[in-house]
Design an enzyme around this catalytic site. Structure first.
Site, mmCIF file in Angstrom:
data_model
loop_
_atom_site.group_PDB
_atom_site.id
_atom_site.type_symbol
_atom_site.label_atom_id
_atom_site.label_comp_id
_atom_site.label_asym_id
_atom_site.label_seq_id
_atom_site.Cartn_x
_atom_site.Cartn_y
_atom_site.Cartn_z
ATOM 1 N N SER B 112 -8.725 41.857 35.283
ATOM 2 C CA SER B 112 -10.183 41.885 35.280
ATOM 3 C C SER B 112 -10.742 41.542 33.904
ATOM 4 O O SER B 112 -11.944 41.503 33.707
ATOM 5 C CB SER B 112 -10.673 43.264 35.729
ATOM 6 O OG SER B 112 -10.008 44.264 34.967
ATOM 7 N N GLY B 113 -9.859 41.317 32.968
ATOM 8 C CA GLY B 113 -10.316 41.030 31.605
ATOM 9 C C GLY B 113 -10.866 39.612 31.458
ATOM 10 O O GLY B 113 -10.783 38.787 32.369
ATOM 11 N N LEU B 115 -10.004 37.149 29.183
ATOM 12 C CA LEU B 115 -9.022 36.077 29.022
ATOM 13 C C LEU B 115 -8.481 35.645 30.376
ATOM 14 O O LEU B 115 -8.342 34.459 30.669
ATOM 15 C CB LEU B 115 -7.862 36.558 28.133
ATOM 16 C CG LEU B 115 -6.773 35.509 27.905
ATOM 17 C CD1 LEU B 115 -7.253 34.451 26.930
ATOM 18 C CD2 LEU B 115 -5.489 36.137 27.389
ATOM 19 N N ARG B 144 -6.730 48.208 36.364
ATOM 20 C CA ARG B 144 -7.076 49.566 36.791
ATOM 21 C C ARG B 144 -8.215 49.574 37.794
ATOM 22 O O ARG B 144 -8.301 50.434 38.662
ATOM 23 C CB ARG B 144 -7.417 50.425 35.571
ATOM 24 C CG ARG B 144 -6.180 50.853 34.797
ATOM 25 C CD ARG B 144 -6.553 51.570 33.536
ATOM 26 N NE ARG B 144 -7.457 50.742 32.722
ATOM 27 C CZ ARG B 144 -7.736 50.978 31.450
ATOM 28 N NH1 ARG B 144 -7.203 52.005 30.841
ATOM 29 N NH2 ARG B 144 -8.545 50.187 30.797
ATOM 30 N N LYS B 247 -1.102 37.617 21.081
ATOM 31 C CA LYS B 247 -1.405 38.318 19.837
ATOM 32 C C LYS B 247 -2.432 39.406 20.131
ATOM 33 O O LYS B 247 -3.176 39.276 21.109
ATOM 34 C CB LYS B 247 -1.935 37.342 18.791
ATOM 35 C CG LYS B 247 -3.341 36.839 19.135
ATOM 36 C CD LYS B 247 -3.950 36.000 18.039
ATOM 37 C CE LYS B 247 -5.323 35.529 18.530
ATOM 38 N NZ LYS B 247 -6.032 34.650 17.658
ATOM 39 N N LYS B 281 -1.770 23.181 21.970
ATOM 40 C CA LYS B 281 -2.806 22.148 21.840
ATOM 41 C C LYS B 281 -2.157 20.767 21.774
ATOM 42 O O LYS B 281 -1.118 20.580 21.137
ATOM 43 C CB LYS B 281 -3.614 22.376 20.555
ATOM 44 C CG LYS B 281 -4.326 23.715 20.532
ATOM 45 C CD LYS B 281 -5.774 23.562 20.896
ATOM 46 C CE LYS B 281 -6.455 24.925 20.855
ATOM 47 N NZ LYS B 281 -7.722 24.932 21.581
ATOM 48 N N GLU B 315 -15.149 28.241 13.289
ATOM 49 C CA GLU B 315 -15.930 28.525 14.481
ATOM 50 C C GLU B 315 -17.381 28.577 14.071
ATOM 51 O O GLU B 315 -17.699 29.003 12.955
ATOM 52 C CB GLU B 315 -15.527 29.883 15.072
ATOM 53 C CG GLU B 315 -14.294 29.837 15.943
ATOM 54 C CD GLU B 315 -13.886 31.206 16.477
ATOM 55 O OE1 GLU B 315 -13.012 31.243 17.347
ATOM 56 O OE2 GLU B 315 -14.431 32.223 16.002
ATOM 57 N N HIS B 339 -1.816 31.155 14.038
ATOM 58 C CA HIS B 339 -2.111 29.765 14.385
ATOM 59 C C HIS B 339 -1.854 28.788 13.233
ATOM 60 O O HIS B 339 -1.111 27.824 13.361
ATOM 61 C CB HIS B 339 -3.574 29.621 14.826
ATOM 62 C CG HIS B 339 -3.955 30.509 15.956
ATOM 63 N ND1 HIS B 339 -3.095 30.818 16.987
ATOM 64 C CD2 HIS B 339 -5.111 31.167 16.235
ATOM 65 C CE1 HIS B 339 -3.705 31.624 17.847
ATOM 66 N NE2 HIS B 339 -4.937 31.855 17.409
ATOM 67 N N LYS B 435 -15.325 32.285 10.636
ATOM 68 C CA LYS B 435 -16.261 32.434 11.747
ATOM 69 C C LYS B 435 -17.663 32.180 11.220
ATOM 70 O O LYS B 435 -17.909 32.267 10.024
ATOM 71 C CB LYS B 435 -16.208 33.872 12.280
ATOM 72 C CG LYS B 435 -14.985 34.189 13.124
ATOM 73 C CD LYS B 435 -15.047 35.633 13.606
ATOM 74 C CE LYS B 435 -13.913 35.939 14.553
ATOM 75 N NZ LYS B 435 -13.985 35.220 15.840
#
Lengths: 595, 591
Positions: B112-113, B115, B144, B247, B281, B315, B339, B435
């Site tokens: 349900s997450g 990702l 859950r 990770k 990638k 980002e 990465h 970021k």
């Protein structure tokens, strides 16, 4: 003097070094250019007085003339002279030379197109001159004279010339106006090519236009080779500049073989010094041929690869998609080897293969080119394939054979196609085949340089390529025409979940990168001749060396009456070219499946 | 063995052939599941699974567990070395109708997450859509939350998309795929619940040889619990069981080692698939191809010609309300240590003996072990602050309600690393990650040395360094490779400028580039470990960064603040200047 540094034609790069600009707008940073600046002033007398004596080509460098005009005649002075030549490049000298340019308004250049009614003149020379004018690359004072046998008025010449002038696509403003201004500076003088009297009349007319300015004169010989000498004699004796320089541009053919070429050179030198002779090879004026040295010498990544260690073979390819089309008279006497290979392709080869020159000076570059030519093995008959096109029916159209051309003898064996393998026996290139291919009436029109690299030793990806490693090598392609481009074929992973490799190109397509129109080779070469930049012109010893490579095989072809392999008009040429390539384990890059 | 048949990768002209290795029996290449393959696999695996099972709890040496070794044992036949690809098909084309069918069960733990929804299910569907999954497979969501199968299907159907280039039958395919998706609700630390899952899986597997892949999309603190339960209660009885973990793999050497030790109590090294999605990638995959299948690059690939290498990640957004996890780790752990360092290792490694996973990972480990530990003075850290632009307010990092107000966690870092080996001695490898910067990009930049004795130097003024060649691999967005060369500007003058020799993927390849997760999932299914991180790699990576990370925390080094949407702290420039480097992405001329 030497005030031919029109400023606006060379747009300046942001990277231009401030240390050398001193108000001087020259052809950028060629270090020879500052020497050139001072040359005509000091050398003009010398040149005049030497006109009838033979000069060693090296001795006649601009630099030499400028620094030691009076000692030049001494053979023993040569070494000393060269040393001095190399030592003059201090910046102090620079500033000094850069400062004298006060006579700019006082000099003028007269450009005489001898053979003005000919095709080349109409199609190339006048348009190139106009383009230079349009881009403000010509000196302030200049006159263009047409000279030919036909009777014509100035107006008639202007009318004729005006039809072929065009403005650059990228800046069409004021085109009509500029054209008119240019045409006002064009004149015509009718005369025989072998008449000193007629040239003397021309001289008089030129003097009128020149007024009291220092006169520099450029003669462009756009006439058949058999009257070269006559015209040079007359122009030199009767129409040389009295107080400036006189230069003569000659176009190929420069003879048919070593002997005739040497005879021509000898005859020219009766009337001209080496540095007055500008032998044009218009391929050297092509943008990408000029760029070849830039690529090699201003990028770190190419020079380490530029040798037998990494390069498997080099291919120089020229093809035209049309035949002689009723103009075979001249061609039949020469053939494709003399017409394309011995000059254009060989010149490109020499530029490609030369060692790093000491500087970008004309003499330094030409010295290196001569070294390449002299390291080469004369071409052997077994390393040559010749062909001639035959007629072909396609889509209801019959394309004529070479011998169908009325201007060609019926039984002519003259090759319209040739492929050859050449070798440079020096440390850098030993064993690397340089393949040339040139032909008429082929399936496309192109000129390109292909550099095929060796395969990757111990390639981890062997399996992806199965057994044909050779087809997966890197290849650098420099496409000279049409559609100027540089691309490097690399092996790349095809995007996706599998591990498939294919060859992709790292591309530089000029049309996409540069919006500017690329100038015609003639513009560059005319401008260079006016400026006295000899880098792109052929020196006598270069010409000799080039002929030496080809003369024996040319003689053998003729003596043995070797019959060319016939190929259909519009085809890819005789298959013999593939067998020649196969012999040296080469595959023509232009005829592969993928190209 | 006929695994080079490629329903998913459209093959192939003579120079673009599918990868067909002689040992690919047990190593069906990605995208290579033909039906025939799925018949072959059970045989192999049925012989091997005892090995794997019996070694549970007893860590095996990674190297000895190479697929190749399994291949050797198979059928008592030696490796089919030297077999021509054409013959392979014939050789292994045994179509025994009685052959036991194998089946694959993929359990997404933490279904349900975010990702799972955004990446894992869509990637699985894409693989299915491209016919890259085996014939028999089921996908199980585990979490859950109480959900029915139908509710799970509803939830994921919203995120499935079809490839642009082949989207016929999309609807039909989607429906078929969803029919294979099921859900099981349970606690992550309940062996009982996993036993329930096991019995559901067995039902679906229906006596076929069962291979099971667990994708752990759960927070790190419950990794070990899940692994314990899954391993003890839901391992395959007769096929393989593999676990993909994402990770963070710890926060430093100690916690990472602890995690590895715990995992290995229940799993052998070759069952653990540590994912680093950057390795999936396209252009990172292509890096080795470029280096090793082109003559023109390898001679230049050393300190003789390369001045510096830059690994850049940025980002254009901040934590945006999800700073809780991030604040605990920071940008160095989140991006650099994994990465960027992985890319660096791939970039700098020596030529491996082969393209086998172990050979490549051996070389990568060698690079990591040759590296100098990162020093505090070679690191710059930054944190974004609030910024007003165009009437809009962009929040500072500490404005995020999930971030402590006084957090000094870096959201930006630049670092200079060095590899003390013969090839790279003295060449700075610069990393930069941040970021809330002005662009979103990931790229590798290789700056070459200047041309010695450059004949054209007057054209460049005095700044030769600005006119060097540069190779850029843009990983995202807009995948591209370009090589900056000096070129004559067309025209009558002699002006030089830098032009690009270009390969823009979008222009060259019409195909959509698969998401990194697709590749990695497929690899895990195929048992291809090349793109996963081995334990010793992970250890070596942590030992480079751990001392520095500790020092940053102990000394409470305050990050340099930079405005949201800016180019990052100027400190990065000073760091670069220290090593005579100029960042290629901020040089003005570049895009």
């Amino acid at each position: 003097m030497a005030a031919f540094y029109a400023t606006h034609c060379r747009s300046y790069s942001y990277t231009y070094s401030s240390s050398i600009n001193g108000g001087r707008n020259q052809r950028f940073s060629f270090s020879s250019s500052f020497l050139r600046l001072s040359v005509p002033a000091k050398a003009k007398v010398f040149l005049q007085s030497q006109r009838n004596s033979y000069q060693n080509a090296v001795l006649m460098q601009d630099g030499a003339v400028a620094t030691k005009a009076t000692t030049v005649e001494k053979e023993t002075g040569l070494e000393k002279l060269k040393d001095e030549l190399l030592s003059v490049t201090s910046s102090k000298e620079w500033d000094e030379k850069a400062g004298f340019d006060i006579n700019e308004n006082e000099s003028t250049v007269s450009i005489t197109v001898v053979g003005a009614s000919g095709d080349l003149a109409k199609k190339k020379i006048f348009p190139a001159l106009f383009a230079l004018y349009y881009e403000d690359c010509l000196p302030k004072h200049f006159t263009v004279y047409g000279y030919a046998r036909s009777k014509m008025t100035d107006a008639e010449l202007r009318n004729m010339v005006s039809k072929t002038l065009t403005c650059r696509i990228d800046k069409r403003e004021n085109c009509g106006e500029k054209m008119e201004q240019f045409l006002k500076r064009c004149f015509y003088h009718s005369g025989q090519y072998d008449s000193q009297e007629n040239f003397a009349q021309l001289d008089k007319k030129l003097k009128e236009h020149e007024g009291r300015r220092v006169s520099n004169r450029l003669f462009y010989l756009s006439i058949p080779p058999n009257i070269f000498i006559e015209a040079v004699k007359c122009a030199s004796l009767s129409a040389s500049s009295g107080n400036g320089w006189t230069r003569v541009i000659v176009e190929k053919p420069f003879g048919r073989d070593s002997e005739s070429s040497a005879a021509l050179t000898k005859a020219l030198k009766q009337y001209l010094a080496e540095d007055q002779i500008f032998r044009i090879d218009h391929y050297l004026g092509k943008e990408l041929v000029e760029n070849l040295s830039v690529l090699r010498f201003s990028n770190l990544i190419f020079e380490p690869l530029w040798s037998r260690q990494y390069i498997r073979n080099v291919q120089l390819i020229f093809s035209e998609d049309f035949g002689t089309e009723g103009r075979g008279g001249y061609f039949d006497h020469y053939g494709i080897i003399r017409d394309i290979m011995q000059n254009h392709l060989l010149q490109i080869l020499a530029l490609f293969a030369m060692e790093t020159p000491v500087s970008l000076d004309a003499e330094d570059i030409r010295n290196e080119k001569v070294k390449v030519l002299r390291s080469m093995r004369p071409l052997q008959l077994e390393n040559v394939v010749i062909g001639q096109y035959k007629s072909h029916n396609k889509g209801g159209v019959t394309y004529p054979a070479y011998t169908d051309d009325k201007t060609v003898p019926k039984g002519s064996l003259t090759p319209t196609f040739a492929a050859a393998a050449l070798f440079i026996d020096n440390a850098r290139w030993d064993g690397v085949p340089f393949l040339m291919k040139a032909g008429k009436a082929l399936h496309n029109k192109r000129a390109e340089i292909r550099v095929q690299f060796r395969h990757v030793p111990g390639n981890l990806y062997n399996r992806n390529f199965r057994t044909d490693l050779d087809r997966a090598t890197n290849e650098l392609v420099i496409r000279v025409q049409p559609d100027e481009a540089i691309y490097l074929k690399i092996n790349n992973k095809v995007p996706g979940l599998g591990m498939r490799l294919d060859r992709s190109n790292l591309n530089l397509h000029y049309a996409a990168r540069y919006s500017k129109e690329i100038p015609d080779a003639y513009e560059r070469l005319l401008l260079d001749a006016i400026e006295g930049e000899r880098r792109l012109f052929i020196r006598s010893d270069e010409l000799d060396a080039a002929w030496e490579l080809f003369t024996p095989v040319l003689a053998e072809l003729e003596v043995k009456k070797i019959i060319p392999e016939y190929y259909p008009y519009g085809s890819r040429g005789p298959v013999g070219a593939h067998y020649l390539a196969a012999r040296y384990n080469v595959r023509w890059g232009d005829l592969g499946v993928e190209q | 063995m006929a695994t080079h048949i490629t329903p998913c990768s459209s093959s192939s002209s003579s120079s673009s052939l599918t990868f067909s290795s002689e040992f690919n029996v047990c190593k069906p290449r990605k995208c290579c599941f033909s039906k025939r393959v799925s018949q072959v696999r059970p045989r192999i695996l049925s012989r091997n699974h005892f090995q794997i099972k019996s070694s549970n709890g007893q860590p095996l040496n990674a190297v000895s567990m190479q697929d190749v070794l399994f291949g050797l044992g198979m059928d008592g036949r030696p490796l089919a070395k030297g077999i021509k690809p054409e013959e392979e098909e014939v050789f292994f084309d045994f179509s025994d109708p009685e052959e036991v069918q194998s089946t694959l069960s993929i359990a997404v733990v933490g279904a349900s997450g975010d990702l799972a929804k955004k990446k894992i299910f869509p990637a699985l569907f894409a693989l299915y859509y491209e016919d890259c999954l085996p014939e028999n497979f089921v996908v199980f969501g585990y979490a859950r939350t109480k959900l029915t199968d139908e509710e799970l299907r509803n939830m994921i159907s919203g995120t499935l998309t079809c490839r642009i280039d082949t989207n016929e039958n999309c609807e039909a395919k989607m429906e078929q795929f969803l029919k294979r998706c099921f859900y099981h609700s349970g606690q992550y630390n309940s062996e009982e619940h996993f036993a329930e899952l096991d019995s559901k899986l067995k039902e679906k597997e229906a006596g076929k040889l069962s291979n099971r892949l667990f994708y752990l999309s759960v927070p790190p603190n419950i990794f070990v619990d899940v692994v314990r339960c899954a391993s003890l209660k839901a391992s395959s009885a007769n096929g393989w069981t593999r676990v993909i973990v994402e990770k963070p793999f710890g926060r430093d050497s100690e916690s990472s080692a602890e995690l590895t030790r715990c995992l290995k109590r229940y799993l052998t090294e070759d069952q653990i698939f540590r994912i680093d999605h950057y390795l999936g990638k396209e252009l990172v995959e292509n890096l080795s191809v470029l280096r090793f299948s082109n003559l023109v690059f390898e001679p230049l690939w050393s300190r003789n010609y390369i001045r510096n290498v830059q690994l850049i990640f940025s980002e254009d957004f901040g934590t945006e309300g999800r700073g809780g996890y991030f604040d605990h780790y920071g940008i160095i752990r989140d991006i650099m240590q994994n990465h960027l360092l992985q890319i660096l290792a791939l970039f700098a490694m020596e030529t491996p003996v082969s393209l086998d996973a172990e050979d490549i990972r051996n070389e990568k480990v060698k690079v990591l072990r040759s590296m100098k530990q990162l020093q505090l003075e070679d690191v710059i850290i930054g944190q974004y602050k609030g910024h007003n632009k165009g009437g809009r307010r962009y929040p500072g990092y500490t404005d995020d309600s999930t971030v402590p107000n006084n957090s000094i966690t870096p959201t930006f870092a630049a670092a200079a690393l060095f590899i003390n080996n013969a090839r790279w001695d003295g060449v700075p490898f610069l990393m930069k990650a941040g970021k809330a910067l002005h662009t979103r990009r990931a790229e590798i930049r290789v700056q070459f040395r200047h041309v010695p004795g450059n004949l054209y130097k007057q054209n460049f003024g005095t700044d030769l360094d600005k006119a060097t060649n540069e190779l850029v691999l843009r990983v995202q967005p807009d995948e591209a490779i370009y090589l900056k060369i000096n070129n004559k500007v067309p025209g009558l003058g002699m002006r030089l400028d830098r032009s690009d020799l270009n390969l823009l993927y979008r222009a060259r390849y019409s195909k959509e580039i698969p998401d990194a997760y697709e590749r990695l999932l497929l690899d895990a299914i195929a048992g291809e470990r090349r793109l996963f991180i081995r334990s010793d790699e992970l250890d070596a990576a942590w030992s480079l960064f751990t001392p520095l990370l500790k020092e940053l925390e102990v000394k409470k080094i305050a990050p340099e603040l930079y405005p949201y949407g800016s180019r990052g702290p100027v400190g990065a420039h000073y760091l670069a200047a220290k090593y005579n480097v100029r960042w290629g992405d901020l040089s003005g001329e570049d895009s």
